[in-house]
Motif scaffolding. Sequence first.
Motif, PDB file in Angstrom:
ATOM      1  N   LEU A 243       0.820  -1.213   0.000  1.00 31.92           N
ATOM      2  CA  LEU A 243       0.000   0.000   0.000  1.00 31.92           C
ATOM      3  C   LEU A 243       0.855   1.264   0.000  1.00 31.92           C
ATOM      4  O   LEU A 243       0.479   2.279  -0.612  1.00 31.92           O
ATOM      5  N   ALA A 244       2.006   1.212   0.653  1.00 34.37           N
ATOM      6  CA  ALA A 244       2.895   2.379   0.668  1.00 34.37           C
ATOM      7  C   ALA A 244       3.402   2.685  -0.740  1.00 34.37           C
ATOM      8  O   ALA A 244       3.555   3.855  -1.113  1.00 34.37           O
ATOM      9  N   GLU A 245       3.651   1.650  -1.524  1.00 35.98           N
ATOM     10  CA  GLU A 245       4.201   1.839  -2.863  1.00 35.98           C
ATOM     11  C   GLU A 245       3.125   1.896  -3.944  1.00 35.98           C
ATOM     12  O   GLU A 245       3.330   2.500  -5.000  1.00 35.98           O
ATOM     13  N   HIS A 246       1.964   1.262  -3.677  1.00 37.10           N
ATOM     14  CA  HIS A 246       0.894   1.184  -4.686  1.00 37.10           C
ATOM     15  C   HIS A 246      -0.451   1.431  -4.005  1.00 37.10           C
ATOM     16  O   HIS A 246      -1.277   0.530  -3.882  1.00 37.10           O
ATOM     17  N   PRO A 247      -0.685   2.681  -3.564  1.00 36.65           N
ATOM     18  CA  PRO A 247      -1.901   2.961  -2.797  1.00 36.65           C
ATOM     19  C   PRO A 247      -3.189   2.792  -3.593  1.00 36.65           C
ATOM     20  O   PRO A 247      -4.270   2.711  -3.004  1.00 36.65           O
ATOM     21  N   ASP A 248      -3.082   2.706  -4.927  1.00 37.84           N
ATOM     22  CA  ASP A 248      -4.292   2.588  -5.751  1.00 37.84           C
ATOM     23  C   ASP A 248      -4.562   1.153  -6.190  1.00 37.84           C
ATOM     24  O   ASP A 248      -5.401   0.921  -7.066  1.00 37.84           O
ATOM     25  N   LEU A 249      -3.894   0.167  -5.611  1.00 40.16           N
ATOM     26  CA  LEU A 249      -4.129  -1.216  -6.053  1.00 40.16           C
ATOM     27  C   LEU A 249      -5.596  -1.574  -5.859  1.00 40.16           C
ATOM     28  O   LEU A 249      -6.242  -1.142  -4.897  1.00 40.16           O
ATOM     29  N   ASP A 250      -6.111  -2.389  -6.790  1.00 38.95           N
ATOM     30  CA  ASP A 250      -7.536  -2.742  -6.709  1.00 38.95           C
ATOM     31  C   ASP A 250      -7.756  -4.259  -6.653  1.00 38.95           C
ATOM     32  O   ASP A 250      -8.902  -4.725  -6.656  1.00 38.95           O
ATOM     33  N   GLY A 251      -6.671  -5.017  -6.629  1.00 41.58           N
ATOM     34  CA  GLY A 251      -6.777  -6.468  -6.501  1.00 41.58           C
ATOM     35  C   GLY A 251      -5.560  -7.007  -5.795  1.00 41.58           C
ATOM     36  O   GLY A 251      -4.452  -6.481  -5.937  1.00 41.58           O
ATOM     37  N   LEU A 252      -5.754  -8.074  -4.993  1.00 47.76           N
ATOM     38  CA  LEU A 252      -4.643  -8.632  -4.231  1.00 47.76           C
ATOM     39  C   LEU A 252      -4.796 -10.146  -4.159  1.00 47.76           C
ATOM     40  O   LEU A 252      -5.823 -10.662  -3.697  1.00 47.76           O
ATOM     41  N   PHE A 253      -3.769 -10.854  -4.637  1.00 49.68           N
ATOM     42  CA  PHE A 253      -3.702 -12.309  -4.485  1.00 49.68           C
ATOM     43  C   PHE A 253      -2.691 -12.614  -3.393  1.00 49.68           C
ATOM     44  O   PHE A 253      -1.522 -12.219  -3.488  1.00 49.68           O
TER      45      PHE A 253
END
Length: 340
Positions: A243-253
């Motif tokens: 989240l610190a590096e990619h705060p806009d992620l919308d999917g997580l495996f």
Amino acid sequence: MPGELVAPPQKAVTLEEVARVAGVSRATVSRVVNRVPTVDSSIRETVQQAIDATGYRPNLAARSLVTRRAGSVALVLPNEGRIFGDPFFGRVVEGAMGVVQPLGVHLVVTLAGSSTHEHLVADLRQGRLDGAILIHTHSGDPLPSMLANMRLPVVLSGRPVGRLRISHVDVDQAAGARLAAEHLVGLGRRRVATISGPLENPAAIDRLEGFRAAMADLGVVDVPWTEGDFSSESGARAAERLLAEHPDLDGLFVASDLMAHGALPVLRRAGRRVPEDVSVVGFDDSSSALVCDPPLTTVRQPVEDMAAEMVRLLLDHIDRPNRPVSSVVFAPTFVVRQSA
């Protein structure tokens, strides 16, 4: 005490009684009890049902004199603190016990370690144990190659490292990761990241590489990732890094349900709603998936069935010392719940 009623000792069930219930000869029952591999599978099943129905228990002392076996096998678990909080290992023990108990075989559960290795090898070579099942070894663990090179009966959980020839049971890790990728992309997720397991573990490598390859095939080439160690705490730390590096992620495996259990509160504290803002998929379908908030969509590996197959494979190696090395790979399935 005066007047106290003492129940008479319960008479032991004999091979003859089992044979009568099964409709076979005493010799056939004896061959099934002693795991003679030439018995037809349908007859073996009939005799096993009769054993269950009568409550027959083998005389292990007498059998060991005939078979020259200890009647015990080792289940070697990784010596890590997380095994006491990870439901995966309880499922392994449950699946293994389901096979050994009806056969009167003792399951000796032990933790890996250098001193354990020495005792295990000694017990196998001196006949105090008949064989061993190794769970979740890592790339630097010398035990699998040590036992395989000594031609001792051993079965490995997961694929072996390198070209080591050793019988093993696994789930198709890459296929499971592909199921996760297809589901996330099918939901329209494109800014997808993943939390891997420890990359000294072959299963963790296969899940990571399988997921990234599947995402690339589906048109998502850039998949950020960070490493955990399969524990809940490592899942939380990994989610914070992502989240610190990619705060806009919308999917997580996440490569295990337990790590996903740690990651979900981190997403929530960051203001990311699951599944509205971020779809989360785990791996295992363990009890952790059900206590997640929300309940976790996950890749299911049939751990109990895999553990039972490891025992059956090991017993066959014990019965037939010259049988060839073999592998059994189970197919994963996908379980949709509320997180994705």
